[in-house]
Design a protein around this motif. Structure first.
Motif, PDB file in Angstrom:
ATOM      1  N   GLY A   6     -15.226 -46.769 -12.034  1.00 39.28           N
ATOM      2  CA  GLY A   6     -16.114 -47.958 -12.246  1.00 39.28           C
ATOM      3  C   GLY A   6     -16.623 -48.486 -10.714  1.00 39.28           C
ATOM      4  N   ALA A   7     -17.140 -49.706 -10.805  1.00 36.58           N
ATOM      5  CA  ALA A   7     -17.850 -49.969  -9.271  1.00 36.58           C
ATOM      6  C   ALA A   7     -16.737 -50.063  -8.323  1.00 36.58           C
ATOM      7  N   PRO A   8     -17.433 -49.874  -6.875  1.00 39.99           N
ATOM      8  CA  PRO A   8     -16.323 -50.148  -5.967  1.00 39.99           C
ATOM      9  C   PRO A   8     -15.812 -51.536  -5.758  1.00 39.99           C
ATOM     10  N   GLY A   9     -14.451 -51.266  -5.234  1.00 42.67           N
ATOM     11  CA  GLY A   9     -13.632 -52.575  -4.938  1.00 42.67           C
ATOM     12  C   GLY A   9     -13.201 -53.260  -6.163  1.00 42.67           C
ATOM     13  N   THR A  10     -12.945 -52.396  -7.181  1.00 40.12           N
ATOM     14  CA  THR A  10     -12.592 -53.014  -8.363  1.00 40.12           C
ATOM     15  C   THR A  10     -10.996 -53.212  -8.632  1.00 40.12           C
ATOM     16  N   GLY A  11     -10.249 -52.434  -7.591  1.00 38.98           N
ATOM     17  CA  GLY A  11      -8.872 -52.346  -7.863  1.00 38.98           C
ATOM     18  C   GLY A  11      -8.363 -50.831  -8.380  1.00 38.98           C
ATOM     19  N   LYS A  12      -8.985 -49.850  -8.184  1.00 41.57           N
ATOM     20  CA  LYS A  12      -8.624 -48.577  -8.320  1.00 41.57           C
ATOM     21  C   LYS A  12      -7.556 -48.218  -7.550  1.00 41.57           C
ATOM     22  N   THR A  13      -7.847 -47.984  -6.090  1.00 37.27           N
ATOM     23  CA  THR A  13      -6.707 -47.582  -5.178  1.00 37.27           C
ATOM     24  C   THR A  13      -5.598 -48.551  -5.064  1.00 37.27           C
ATOM     25  N   MET A  14      -5.574 -49.729  -5.359  1.00 42.69           N
ATOM     26  CA  MET A  14      -4.581 -50.779  -5.421  1.00 42.69           C
ATOM     27  C   MET A  14      -3.574 -50.437  -6.665  1.00 42.69           C
ATOM     28  N   PHE A  15      -4.407 -49.885  -7.870  1.00 38.54           N
ATOM     29  CA  PHE A  15      -3.538 -49.760  -9.108  1.00 38.54           C
ATOM     30  C   PHE A  15      -2.761 -48.445  -8.959  1.00 38.54           C
ATOM     31  N   ALA A  16      -3.266 -47.363  -8.144  1.00 39.34           N
ATOM     32  CA  ALA A  16      -2.664 -46.045  -7.961  1.00 39.34           C
ATOM     33  C   ALA A  16      -1.312 -46.562  -6.998  1.00 39.34           C
ATOM     34  N   ARG A  17      -1.593 -47.201  -5.908  1.00 38.95           N
ATOM     35  CA  ARG A  17      -0.388 -47.380  -5.181  1.00 38.95           C
ATOM     36  C   ARG A  17       0.616 -48.157  -6.034  1.00 38.95           C
ATOM     37  N   GLY A  18       0.141 -49.081  -6.720  1.00 33.09           N
ATOM     38  CA  GLY A  18       1.019 -50.023  -7.353  1.00 33.09           C
ATOM     39  C   GLY A  18       1.672 -49.045  -8.673  1.00 33.09           C
ATOM     40  N   LEU A  19       0.985 -48.081  -9.303  1.00 30.76           N
ATOM     41  CA  LEU A  19       1.559 -47.016 -10.175  1.00 30.76           C
ATOM     42  C   LEU A  19       2.685 -46.287  -9.639  1.00 30.76           C
ATOM     43  N   ALA A  20       2.199 -45.805  -8.430  1.00 31.39           N
ATOM     44  CA  ALA A  20       3.359 -44.810  -7.401  1.00 31.39           C
ATOM     45  C   ALA A  20       4.773 -45.889  -7.294  1.00 31.39           C
ATOM     46  N   HIS A  21       4.548 -46.941  -6.774  1.00 35.91           N
ATOM     47  CA  HIS A  21       5.917 -47.740  -6.562  1.00 35.91           C
ATOM     48  C   HIS A  21       6.508 -48.061  -7.895  1.00 35.91           C
ATOM     49  N   HIS A  22       5.939 -48.401  -8.855  1.00 33.05           N
ATOM     50  CA  HIS A  22       6.401 -48.925 -10.140  1.00 33.05           C
ATOM     51  C   HIS A  22       7.240 -47.631 -10.811  1.00 33.05           C
ATOM     52  N   SER A  23       6.426 -46.467 -10.817  1.00 31.21           N
ATOM     53  CA  SER A  23       7.200 -45.294 -11.409  1.00 31.21           C
ATOM     54  C   SER A  23       8.165 -44.478 -10.539  1.00 31.21           C
ATOM     55  N   GLY A  24       8.622 -45.094  -9.166  1.00 27.81           N
ATOM     56  CA  GLY A  24       9.525 -44.256  -8.409  1.00 27.81           C
ATOM     57  C   GLY A  24       8.870 -43.063  -7.794  1.00 27.81           C
ATOM     58  N   LEU A  25       7.624 -42.811  -7.923  1.00 22.37           N
ATOM     59  CA  LEU A  25       6.895 -41.680  -7.374  1.00 22.37           C
ATOM     60  C   LEU A  25       6.571 -41.953  -5.810  1.00 22.37           C
ATOM     61  N   ASP A  26       6.370 -41.099  -5.078  1.00 20.44           N
ATOM     62  CA  ASP A  26       5.739 -40.996  -3.759  1.00 20.44           C
ATOM     63  C   ASP A  26       4.166 -40.908  -4.125  1.00 20.44           C
ATOM     64  N   TYR A  27       3.378 -41.402  -3.030  1.00 17.99           N
ATOM     65  CA  TYR A  27       2.153 -41.254  -3.396  1.00 17.99           C
ATOM     66  C   TYR A  27       1.276 -40.550  -2.254  1.00 17.99           C
ATOM     67  N   ALA A  28       0.259 -40.064  -2.242  1.00 16.63           N
ATOM     68  CA  ALA A  28      -0.548 -39.454  -1.122  1.00 16.63           C
ATOM     69  C   ALA A  28      -1.866 -39.747  -1.523  1.00 16.63           C
ATOM     70  N   ILE A  29      -2.693 -40.097  -0.402  1.00 18.13           N
ATOM     71  CA  ILE A  29      -4.022 -40.603  -0.723  1.00 18.13           C
ATOM     72  C   ILE A  29      -5.014 -39.621   0.318  1.00 18.13           C
TER      73      ILE A  29
END
Length: 574
Positions: free
Chosen positions: A342-365
């Motif tokens: 999608g367009a830049p700045g629409t929340g893709k990275t924020m959702f990836a971080r939130g998905l990692a925290h919600h599921s108990g995973l570590d994340y790496a960007i």
């Protein structure tokens, strides 16, 4: 009365008969003339008429009538005189008007003549000035030409003088060098025998010295080696010492390499990873309490969509993905790979971080643009990344931002051999399902992905630009975050003249803004307020900031379009 009138008429007739010249006086004496030339008959007739008139009864009335007629004639004459005077006055007035008109015309003619004369004089003056300027310009040009010619002549004379001096100097140097060479040659010829004898003696002395040194060194080394070989104990100890040193060096190198790879795989961070939530020594030193809480599992699960404003349908889809990922981790099942586009700045990275925290995973960007510059080292770094991902006890969510910069279609895009090898290595490590790591890709241009990568994507989610309701919620959220209740010790902003109507107007003006753009707009409001003495944001500045932000976005979009056009032209030329 009638009789009187008839008498008057008769009297008038008689008078007219007497007075008219048609009845000339008759000559007396049988028609002869007087000796003196005077005819008395006229007087006699007049006297007779006067006597008759006096004897008449209407004599007084006739006289009155004659007076009345005389008065009437006088009045008529006076009226005619008055009429003639009025006519004369009118003629004088008309003459004055004609004279005034003639004077005005004369004045206009004189004014026009003066104007034409002034214009002509001005034109003559301008022409004179132009001629004067042209003459001055001509004189300056001529003077400049003369100066240039003089400078050229001086430069030519200087150059010729310099050339002459250089030629003389060269001749002098050549003559001097020739004289010195001739002198040295004569000296060498005179001292030739002495020099040869001196060189011969020095060579003999060096040879004797070298031979003596070689003999002494050989004798010393031979005696030492003979003594060492005769002693068996020294030989055995030397062999054991060399062997021990070699084994120690090899063991130390191997141990250090194994320990280093273990530490790097467990605690280190690959160079491709920009940001990670996994434990590291540096992170533990910077944030000790959150790090150990995460290691001990004390962190609470957070909502994957916390702080993200999305439309209801997209929010429902992402909530299902977050719940599914958390349950996948709990059941130790293979993770599904996602593509967020999608367009830049629409929340893709924020959702990836939130998905990692919600599921108990570590994340790496990591970003796709960091892989291509590595060249031949890209394959090695990618293998290190996935080896490091497999060592995570909690599981790792690998988020590849701007993935289209690296994972482009090999059949359409011309890529180097190193990029092709790196892409093949990446596809090899992500080709099978894994319960150790989960891949999440983000891109603004998903149509550029390689088909093999799209085959590895299990679910695609499109992030659209926020609608009216989403923009309203974002603006209210960021106003509260940056203006009314800023984080830390930042000063609160005082708003003046900004209410619900103004916010609704901004909601309309920000059509086409992404979530990041709205966040930057709120930060711009905060900066504008901090630019005042009391951190005040008024209505005018509020809307001026919005317009300035929109203009900046339009300029950036124009730059992007021009860059795309240039890229297309370069592609067409290639």
């Amino acid at each position: 009365m009638f009789g009187g009138n008839r008498n008057n008429n008769n009297n008038r007739d008689s008078l007219s008969t007497v007075m008219t010249p048609d009845n000339p006086p008759k000559k007396s004496g049988g028609g002869g003339s007087s000796v003196t030339g005077f005819d008395p008959e006229g007087l006699e007739r007049a006297a007779k008429a006067a006597r008759e008139l006096d004897a008449s009864r209407n004599a007084s009335q006739a006289i009155e009538l004659i007076k009345t007629q005389e008065v009437t004639k006088q009045h008529e004459a006076a009226a005619k005189r008055a009429e003639m005077e009025a006519y004369a006055q009118q003629q004088r007035a008309q003459n004055i008007e004609r004279e005034a008109e003639e004077a005005r015309k004369t004045l206009d003619a004189q004014t026009q003549h003066e104007r034409h004369r002034a214009e002509y004089m001005d034109e003559l003056e301008r022409k004179r000035q132009v001629d004067m300027l042209n003459a001055q310009k001509y004189m300056q040009e001529e003077q400049l030409k003369k100066q240039e010619e003089m400078v050229a002549r001086q430069e030519e004379m200087r150059r010729k003088t310099a050339e002459h001096e250089a030629a003389l100097k060269t001749k002098m140097e050549l003559a001097k060098a020739q004289a010195e060479a001739d002198g040295r040659i004569r000296q060498e010829r005179q001292n030739h025998d002495l020099i040869l004898e001196k060189m011969r003696q020095e060579a003999m002395e060096r040879r004797d010295t070298v031979l003596k040194s070689i003999q002494d060194a050989g004798k010393l080394i031979g005696e030492g080696l003979q003594s060492y070989l005769d002693d068996t104990t020294k030989l055995r100890n030397t062999a054991l010492t060399v062997t021990g040193i070699a084994v120690g060096v090899y063991t130390a190198r191997t141990s250090i390499g194994v320990a280093g790879r273990f530490v790097e795989a467990r605690l280190g961070k690959p160079s491709l990873v920009r940001e990670t939530s996994r434990f590291s020594v540096g992170q533990a030193l910077r944030q000790p309490v959150p790090t150990f809480q995460r290691l001990l599992g004390m962190n609470k699960e957070t909502d994957a969509l916390k702080g993200i404003v999305l439309n209801p349908s997209l929010e429902t889809q992402l909530s299902k993905i977050a719940v599914s990922t958390a349950n996948t981790k709990k059941n130790n099942a293979p993770f599904r790979h996602l593509l967020l586009h999608g367009a830049p700045g629409t929340g893709k990275t924020m959702f990836a971080r939130g998905l990692a925290h919600h599921s108990g995973l570590d994340y790496a960007i990591l970003t796709g643009g960091d892989i291509a510059p590595l060249g031949r080292d890209a394959v090695t770094e990618l293998h290190k990344l996935f080896d490091w991902a497999k060592t995570s006890r909690r599981g790792l969510l690998v988020f590849v931002d701007e993935a289209d910069a690296f994972l482009q279609n090999r059949e359409v895009t011309k890529i180097s051999e190193d990029q092709r090898n790196a892409l093949n290595a990446f596809l090899f490590r992500t080709g099978t399902e894994s319960n150790q790591f989960m891949m999440v890709y983000a891109s603004n241009q998903p149509n550029q992905f390689d088909p093999a990568l799209l085959d590895r994507v299990d679910e695609m989610v499109e992030f659209d630009l926020p609608g009216v309701e989403e923009r309203r919620q974002m603006i209210a959220m960021y106003i509260d975050k940056y203006l009314l209740n800023p984080p830390g010790r930042a000063k609160k902003v005082i708003t003046e003249g900004i209410g619900t109507n103004e916010i609704e107007e901004v909601v309309k003006l920000t059509e086409g803004f992404s979530g990041r753009a709205i966040s930057k707009l709120a930060i711009a409001w905060q900066a504008a307020a901090y630019g005042t003495a009391g951190a005040v944001l008024d209505r005018e500045t509020f809307f001026q900031t919005v317009e300035h932000h929109k203009q900046s976005m339009l300029t950036k979009d124009q730059w992007l379009l021009e860059a795309e056009k240039r890229a297309l032209l370069l592609t067409a030329d290639a």
